[in-house]
Design a protein around this motif. Structure first.
Motif, PDB file in Angstrom:
ATOM      1  N   ALA A   1      53.893  17.560 104.767  1.00 20.53           N
ATOM      2  CA  ALA A   1      53.053  16.373 104.943  1.00 20.53           C
ATOM      3  C   ALA A   1      52.263  16.068 103.667  1.00 20.53           C
ATOM      4  CB  ALA A   1      52.102  16.587 106.120  1.00 20.53           C
TER       5      ALA A   1
ATOM      6  N   GLU B   1      46.616  23.566  96.751  1.00 18.60           N
ATOM      7  CA  GLU B   1      47.335  24.489  97.645  1.00 18.60           C
ATOM      8  C   GLU B   1      46.696  25.867  97.559  1.00 18.60           C
ATOM      9  OE1 GLU B   1      49.818  24.706 100.057  1.00 18.60           O
ATOM     10  OE2 GLU B   1      49.257  26.820  99.920  1.00 18.60           O
ATOM     11  N   LYS B   2      46.359  26.418  98.711  1.00 17.49           N
ATOM     12  CA  LYS B   2      45.617  27.688  98.692  1.00 17.49           C
ATOM     13  C   LYS B   2      46.475  28.877  98.255  1.00 17.49           C
ATOM     14  CE  LYS B   2      45.989  29.207 103.501  1.00 17.49           C
ATOM     15  NZ  LYS B   2      45.300  29.385 104.746  1.00 17.49           N
TER      16      LYS B   2
ATOM     17  N   GLY C   1      64.445  25.894 109.811  1.00 15.35           N
ATOM     18  CA  GLY C   1      65.835  25.678 110.249  1.00 15.35           C
ATOM     19  C   GLY C   1      66.763  26.769 109.737  1.00 15.35           C
TER      20      GLY C   1
ATOM     21  N   ASN D   1      65.622  21.642 109.011  1.00 16.30           N
ATOM     22  CA  ASN D   1      65.947  20.623 109.996  1.00 16.30           C
ATOM     23  C   ASN D   1      64.988  19.449 109.768  1.00 16.30           C
ATOM     24  OD1 ASN D   1      65.800  20.708 113.657  1.00 16.30           O
ATOM     25  ND2 ASN D   1      66.681  19.228 112.258  1.00 16.30           N
TER      26      ASN D   1
ATOM     27  N   ILE E   1      40.524  25.005  99.699  1.00 20.33           N
ATOM     28  CA  ILE E   1      39.329  24.199  99.958  1.00 20.33           C
ATOM     29  C   ILE E   1      38.499  24.951 101.001  1.00 20.33           C
ATOM     30  CG2 ILE E   1      38.469  21.958 100.768  1.00 20.33           C
ATOM     31  CD1 ILE E   1      40.179  21.733  98.183  1.00 20.33           C
TER      32      ILE E   1
ATOM     33  N   TYR F   1      46.392  25.661 112.272  1.00 20.07           N
ATOM     34  CA  TYR F   1      45.705  26.961 112.191  1.00 20.07           C
ATOM     35  C   TYR F   1      45.704  27.576 113.582  1.00 20.07           C
ATOM     36  CZ  TYR F   1      43.551  25.276 107.782  1.00 20.07           C
ATOM     37  OH  TYR F   1      43.314  24.803 106.524  1.00 20.07           O
TER      38      TYR F   1
ATOM     39  N   GLU G   1      59.428  32.796 114.939  1.00 18.99           N
ATOM     40  CA  GLU G   1      60.402  32.061 114.124  1.00 18.99           C
ATOM     41  C   GLU G   1      60.016  30.598 113.898  1.00 18.99           C
ATOM     42  OE1 GLU G   1      63.981  32.342 112.755  1.00 18.99           O
ATOM     43  OE2 GLU G   1      62.516  33.829 112.117  1.00 18.99           O
TER      44      GLU G   1
ATOM     45  N   GLU H   1      50.683  18.700 110.672  1.00 22.96           N
ATOM     46  CA  GLU H   1      50.359  19.541 111.830  1.00 22.96           C
ATOM     47  C   GLU H   1      48.873  19.786 112.048  1.00 22.96           C
ATOM     48  OE1 GLU H   1      53.220  22.874 111.972  1.00 22.96           O
ATOM     49  OE2 GLU H   1      51.788  23.813 113.329  1.00 22.96           O
TER      50      GLU H   1
ATOM     51  N   GLY I   1      63.529  19.229 114.605  1.00 22.19           N
ATOM     52  CA  GLY I   1      63.268  18.360 113.455  1.00 22.19           C
ATOM     53  C   GLY I   1      62.109  17.404 113.704  1.00 22.19           C
TER      54      GLY I   1
ATOM     55  N   PHE J   1      58.790  18.076 111.504  1.00 22.20           N
ATOM     56  CA  PHE J   1      58.882  17.535 110.134  1.00 22.20           C
ATOM     57  C   PHE J   1      58.828  16.007 110.146  1.00 22.20           C
ATOM     58  CE2 PHE J   1      60.868  21.601 108.412  1.00 22.20           C
ATOM     59  CZ  PHE J   1      59.719  21.928 107.709  1.00 22.20           C
TER      60      PHE J   1
HETATM   61  C1  LIG Z   1      59.662  29.575 110.452  1.00 25.39           C
HETATM   62  C2  LIG Z   1      59.448  28.120 110.797  1.00 25.39           C
HETATM   63  C3  LIG Z   1      60.557  27.283 110.904  1.00 25.39           C
HETATM   64  C4  LIG Z   1      60.393  25.930 111.224  1.00 25.39           C
HETATM   65  N1  LIG Z   1      61.489  25.122 111.290  1.00 25.39           N
HETATM   66  C5  LIG Z   1      61.314  23.803 111.532  1.00 25.39           C
HETATM   67  C6  LIG Z   1      62.426  22.909 111.483  1.00 25.39           C
HETATM   68  O1  LIG Z   1      63.550  23.301 111.143  1.00 25.39           O
HETATM   69  N2  LIG Z   1      62.188  21.594 111.759  1.00 25.39           N
HETATM   70  C7  LIG Z   1      60.952  21.109 112.067  1.00 25.39           C
HETATM   71  O2  LIG Z   1      60.791  19.918 112.292  1.00 25.39           O
HETATM   72  N3  LIG Z   1      59.880  21.924 112.077  1.00 25.39           N
HETATM   73  C8  LIG Z   1      60.040  23.254 111.814  1.00 25.39           C
HETATM   74  N4  LIG Z   1      58.946  24.073 111.812  1.00 25.39           N
HETATM   75  C9  LIG Z   1      57.609  23.467 111.938  1.00 25.39           C
HETATM   76  C10 LIG Z   1      57.255  22.823 110.569  1.00 25.39           C
HETATM   77  O3  LIG Z   1      57.480  23.766 109.538  1.00 25.39           O
HETATM   78  C11 LIG Z   1      55.795  22.369 110.521  1.00 25.39           C
HETATM   79  O4  LIG Z   1      55.544  21.498 111.592  1.00 25.39           O
HETATM   80  C12 LIG Z   1      55.524  21.641 109.198  1.00 25.39           C
HETATM   81  O5  LIG Z   1      55.733  22.537 108.130  1.00 25.39           O
HETATM   82  C13 LIG Z   1      54.117  21.120 109.153  1.00 25.39           C
HETATM   83  O6  LIG Z   1      53.914  20.609 107.857  1.00 25.39           O
HETATM   84  P1  LIG Z   1      52.460  20.494 107.260  1.00 25.39           P
HETATM   85  O7  LIG Z   1      52.647  19.995 105.870  1.00 25.39           O
HETATM   86  O8  LIG Z   1      51.606  19.756 108.183  1.00 25.39           O
HETATM   87  O9  LIG Z   1      51.911  21.986 107.236  1.00 25.39           O
HETATM   88  P2  LIG Z   1      52.416  23.273 106.421  1.00 25.39           P
HETATM   89  O10 LIG Z   1      53.853  23.194 106.127  1.00 25.39           O
HETATM   90  O11 LIG Z   1      51.913  24.433 107.200  1.00 25.39           O
HETATM   91  O12 LIG Z   1      51.639  23.183 105.043  1.00 25.39           O
HETATM   92  C14 LIG Z   1      50.243  23.323 104.961  1.00 25.39           C
HETATM   93  C15 LIG Z   1      49.883  23.885 103.599  1.00 25.39           C
HETATM   94  O13 LIG Z   1      48.481  23.832 103.441  1.00 25.39           O
HETATM   95  C16 LIG Z   1      48.024  25.017 102.827  1.00 25.39           C
HETATM   96  N5  LIG Z   1      46.599  25.167 103.203  1.00 25.39           N
HETATM   97  C17 LIG Z   1      46.079  25.492 104.404  1.00 25.39           C
HETATM   98  N6  LIG Z   1      44.734  25.477 104.369  1.00 25.39           N
HETATM   99  C18 LIG Z   1      44.370  25.139 103.105  1.00 25.39           C
HETATM  100  C19 LIG Z   1      43.135  24.964 102.446  1.00 25.39           C
HETATM  101  N7  LIG Z   1      41.967  25.116 103.092  1.00 25.39           N
HETATM  102  N8  LIG Z   1      43.126  24.621 101.137  1.00 25.39           N
HETATM  103  C20 LIG Z   1      44.311  24.457 100.466  1.00 25.39           C
HETATM  104  N9  LIG Z   1      45.527  24.614 101.042  1.00 25.39           N
HETATM  105  C21 LIG Z   1      45.567  24.931 102.351  1.00 25.39           C
HETATM  106  C22 LIG Z   1      48.952  26.081 103.374  1.00 25.39           C
HETATM  107  O14 LIG Z   1      48.991  27.211 102.518  1.00 25.39           O
HETATM  108  C23 LIG Z   1      50.285  25.331 103.412  1.00 25.39           C
HETATM  109  O15 LIG Z   1      51.010  25.449 102.210  1.00 25.39           O
HETATM  110  C24 LIG Z   1      59.099  25.428 111.474  1.00 25.39           C
HETATM  111  C25 LIG Z   1      57.981  26.280 111.363  1.00 25.39           C
HETATM  112  C26 LIG Z   1      58.147  27.608 111.026  1.00 25.39           C
HETATM  113  C27 LIG Z   1      56.948  28.508 110.888  1.00 25.39           C
END
Ligand SMILES: Cc1cc2nc3c(=O)[nH]c(=O)nc-3n(C[C@H](O)[C@H](O)[C@H](O)COP(=O)(O)OP(=O)(O)OC[C@H]3O[C@@H](n4cnc5c(N)ncnc54)[C@H](O)[C@@H]3O)c2cc1C
Length: 415
Positions: free
Chosen positions: A21, A42-43, A55, A60, A144, A176, A354, A385, A395, A398
């Motif tokens: 995101a 990024e932390k 995936g 995915n 942050i 979280y 997973e 998220e 999927g 994502f």
């Molecule tokens: C093993 C696994 C497999 C998955 N497979 C799929 C799939 O195939 N398809 C699908 O749709 N979804 C899948 N999901 C769910 C999907 O990965 C998440 O919904 C998606 O990554 C959310 O994206 P995001 O950018 O919101 O958060 P994240 O990908 O969690 O990224 C958040 C980032 O913020 C950073 N962060 C957190 N707090 C702070 C802070 N205070 N300061 C700075 N940085 C910070 C974290 O280190 C992280 O890098 C999977 C999840 C897991 C765990």
């Protein structure tokens, strides 16, 4: 009079979190408004780490579901909100966005979409390339800790003091699992829906069925008693109880209700949908005729795994060597009932690490679904998220990350 060079960037957008995101917000905002200075904080020492492992290493990316009214049904939390946001950027737009940047996606039979390379690195390379192309700065090991809004600016307190202020903020820090991890967002006066697990399997301690661990059926219907929750799909028997897509979907839809029940509840499993007790009884009549002289343990007419069939016979105290014709009507009724409505008491859950997704996050009524802007703090945006949106596997999580990241970018870039 002093003239600024047209390239000088006055306005800063800080994106908190280098996940799917955060990247989508950052790269799109930087492209849409070249005058915006875009920084990802990024932390950890890595970005896009969940994309990498997602995936099964293939990522995915989205789902081949192109009707918004159908698409929203895949989200246990956030449906009404998403009806609005998918209007701006949906599955078709995701496919097109990646394709325009040389990444072709393909759909599998079940609708899940992956890069044709079957490698999540393709998605990461594309996003990093885009970030470099539009000059997005990435600060690693920058967590942050707190945010304050002073004089129309966001003052940031980070672990390494690399960042101080921002005009725009997009919080894309993912889910979280603990309530206290949201404290820095609560301090911005946002309400947080309590985080609870959304994908887990059902524990059935001390039950014979667990001796069948590893056995699965293609299609069973599980109903959770005293609720409206019911799912049909593959079910896997594990060492602890029941798992598989049907169970995971129930865990996602029932996340809040089952949490309130402290994960103690009763289920009824129909191992042979679309039969129900009555239709199976009707069918039984002809089966009994057809197999009359055959032993019941040898003839399992429903294509169920043989071990499971023997388990059912055992559960009903049916002699395995009995012939179909000799089955008493009371045992026959017992077997039909077990096959179509077997009761289990669930005691506890096992978190499915997973594909762990958190349910909960920033309350949706405080975010504008058309812009991703906070209704409480001006110039504060959310993506991914961190919001109280979660999808079933396939999927959809994502897709929400791309949609919300893109909408936030679009609205930040025009301000
Ligand atoms: C093993 C696994 C497999 C998955 N497979 C799929 C799939 O195939 N398809 C699908 O749709 N979804 C899948 N999901 C769910 C999907 O990965 C998440 O919904 C998606 O990554 C959310 O994206 P995001 O950018 O919101 O958060 P994240 O990908 O969690 O990224 C958040 C980032 O913020 C950073 N962060 C957190 N707090 C702070 C802070 N205070 N300061 C700075 N940085 C910070 C974290 O280190 C992280 O890098 C999977 C999840 C897991 C765990």
């Amino acid at each position: 009079m002093h003239h600024d060079s047209p390239k000088e960037k006055h306005t800063t957008l800080v994106v908190i979190g280098g996940g799917a995101a955060g990247f989508f917000c950052a790269v799109n905002a930087a492209r849409m408004n070249p005058l915006l200075k875009v920084i990802i904080a990024e932390k950890s020492s890595k970005v896009l780490s969940k994309v990498k492992v997602s995936g099964g290493g293939r990522c995915n990316v989205t789902h081949a579901c192109f009707e918004i009214s159908e698409l929203v049904k895949r989200y246990p939390r956030g449906q009404n909100f998403l009806k609005k946001s998918f209007h701006w950027f949906n599955t078709k737009d995701t496919i097109q966005w990646f394709e325009e940047r040389g990444v072709k996606l393909k759909a599998e039979e079940d609708g899940r979409m992956f890069p044709v390379t079957d490698n999540s690195q393709t998605i990461i390379d594309c996003l990093i390339k885009e970030a470099n192309k539009y000059g997005v700065e990435i600060l690693f090991n920058t967590e942050i800790k707190s945010v304050k809004r002073i004089n129309n600016l966001f003052q940031l307190d980070t672990t390494n003091h690399k960042l101080q202020a921002a005009n725009f903020l997009c919080i894309a820090s993912g889910g979280y699992p603990k309530s206290s991890q949201f404290d820095w967002i609560k301090n911005l006066d946002h309400v947080i829906e309590e985080p609870i697990p959304s994908l887990f399997t059902f524990n059935i301690p001390h039950n014979n069925i667990t001796s069948l661990m590893g056995v699965s059926v293609e299609k069973a219907t599980i109903k959770i008693q005293s609720t409206k929750l019911s799912e049909t799909g593959p079910v896997l028997i594990t060492h602890w109880g029941l798992s598989g897509p049907a169970v995971l979907r129930l865990s996602a839809w029932g996340a809040r209700e089952l949490n309130v029940l402290n994960y103690h509840f009763s289920i009824s499993v129909n191992w042979l949908p679309p039969f129900n007790e009555n239709t199976l009884r009707d069918k039984w009549f002809s089966l009994r005729k057809q197999f009359a002289s055959q032993k019941i343990n040898n003839k399992n007419p429903f294509g169920l795994p043989q071990r499971l069939w023997l388990y059912f016979l055992n559960e009903c105290s049916i002699d395995e060597n009995i012939r179909w014709a000799d089955l008493t009507s009371s045992l026959q009724n017992k077997l039909i009932k077990t096959l179509t409505a077997q009761a289990f008491h669930i005691k506890g859950k096992t978190t499915f690490k997973e594909e762990f997704v958190t349910c909960g996050g920033v309350k949706l009524s405080e975010i504008d679904a058309n812009t991703m802007q906070s209704k409480i703090v001006p110039n504060l945006f959310f993506a991914g998220e961190i919001m109280d949106v979660d999808g079933i596997t396939g999927g959809f999580n994502f897709q929400h990350a791309w949609t919300s990241g893109w909408i936030a970018a679009k609205n930040i870039s025009v301000i």
